[in-house]
Design an enzyme around this catalytic site. Sequence first.
Site, short mmCIF file in Angstrom:
data_model
loop_
_atom_site.label_atom_id
_atom_site.label_comp_id
_atom_site.label_asym_id
_atom_site.label_seq_id
_atom_site.Cartn_x
_atom_site.Cartn_y
_atom_site.Cartn_z
N CYS A 67 18.39 15.74 0.30
CA CYS A 67 19.70 15.87 -0.37
C CYS A 67 19.54 15.65 -2.00
O CYS A 67 19.11 14.85 -2.68
CB CYS A 67 20.48 14.69 -0.03
SG CYS A 67 22.17 14.47 -0.84
N GLU A 68 20.08 16.81 -2.59
CA GLU A 68 20.12 16.75 -4.04
C GLU A 68 20.95 15.67 -4.80
O GLU A 68 20.76 15.46 -5.88
CB GLU A 68 20.34 18.17 -4.68
CG GLU A 68 21.78 18.55 -4.51
CD GLU A 68 22.05 20.02 -5.19
OE1 GLU A 68 23.07 20.13 -5.72
OE2 GLU A 68 21.08 20.76 -5.08
N HIS A 69 21.63 14.92 -4.15
CA HIS A 69 22.87 14.09 -4.54
C HIS A 69 22.17 12.88 -4.56
O HIS A 69 22.40 12.01 -5.44
CB HIS A 69 24.18 14.19 -3.77
CG HIS A 69 24.67 15.48 -3.91
ND1 HIS A 69 24.97 15.88 -2.84
CD2 HIS A 69 25.03 16.28 -4.83
CE1 HIS A 69 25.82 17.21 -2.92
NE2 HIS A 69 25.60 17.40 -4.30
N HIS A 70 21.23 12.35 -3.40
CA HIS A 70 20.90 11.14 -3.40
C HIS A 70 19.29 11.32 -3.25
O HIS A 70 18.71 9.94 -3.23
CB HIS A 70 21.24 10.31 -2.11
CG HIS A 70 22.88 10.25 -2.16
ND1 HIS A 70 23.53 11.35 -1.30
CD2 HIS A 70 23.67 9.62 -2.64
CE1 HIS A 70 24.78 10.78 -1.59
NE2 HIS A 70 24.97 9.92 -2.32
N GLN A 91 22.88 21.69 2.43
CA GLN A 91 22.84 22.41 3.58
C GLN A 91 23.74 23.82 3.58
O GLN A 91 22.99 24.69 3.84
CB GLN A 91 23.42 21.64 4.54
CG GLN A 91 23.31 22.35 6.16
CD GLN A 91 23.38 21.45 7.03
OE1 GLN A 91 23.49 20.22 7.06
NE2 GLN A 91 24.04 22.22 8.32
N HIS A 96 22.11 14.19 7.98
CA HIS A 96 21.95 13.68 6.57
C HIS A 96 21.63 12.14 6.63
O HIS A 96 22.83 11.40 6.84
CB HIS A 96 23.22 14.25 5.75
CG HIS A 96 23.05 15.50 5.84
ND1 HIS A 96 22.96 16.33 4.50
CD2 HIS A 96 23.39 16.58 6.44
CE1 HIS A 96 22.96 17.61 4.87
NE2 HIS A 96 23.35 17.69 6.19
N CYS A 111 21.93 10.59 3.81
CA CYS A 111 22.70 9.95 2.90
C CYS A 111 24.19 9.64 3.50
O CYS A 111 24.66 8.81 3.09
CB CYS A 111 22.90 10.79 1.69
SG CYS A 111 23.53 12.55 2.17
#
Length: 189
Positions: A79-82, A120, A148, A150
């Site tokens: 995940c590019e956010h976490h 995704q 996910h 996250c």
Amino acid sequence: MTVLQKSGLEENIRDILEILGEDPNREGLIDTPKRVAKMYKEVFEGIGVEPATALTTTFDSEGYDGMIVVKDIDYYTFCEHHLIPFFGKAHIGYIPNERIVGLSKFARLVELTSKRPQVQERMTEQIARSIHEVLQPTGVMVSVEGQHLCMCARGVKKPGTSTVTTVKKGSFLNDESLIREFERSIASK
């Protein structure tokens, strides 16, 4: 990744361990920065690589115009956010126009799209767009299922939840019978 970059990554991992209150010199952590740097090099090897390159060798469809479905392609990404993993299965269906591609190329396409920090929704679109642009099929439909971490292991902590994203192009946009055929194909065991 150059040796200098890898070394810088190792130093940053060591710094993170220290910031978290760990002793990076204790036995279990001594080689952790090196292992993490090696792991990042592997799991992010798709950065800068155009996913469509997985589809460079195509073949004449020899008149075949039925649906081709490749399902249950496993993927693992971050995940590019976490920067924590999400994983699942991708399902690809397309109707050739004049060109087909070796079926293993779809697994490689999914692999290339997943080897980078990702969301995704973008991953699903990249897979569909690559197929649409390279093969120029009558239609393409891609469905990606994901779990996910996250969402499951942090934040709202809802293990067992999954996310499904779908992209339709060409004849799949308005033909309900094609959509149902694709859905039946990926549901069958």
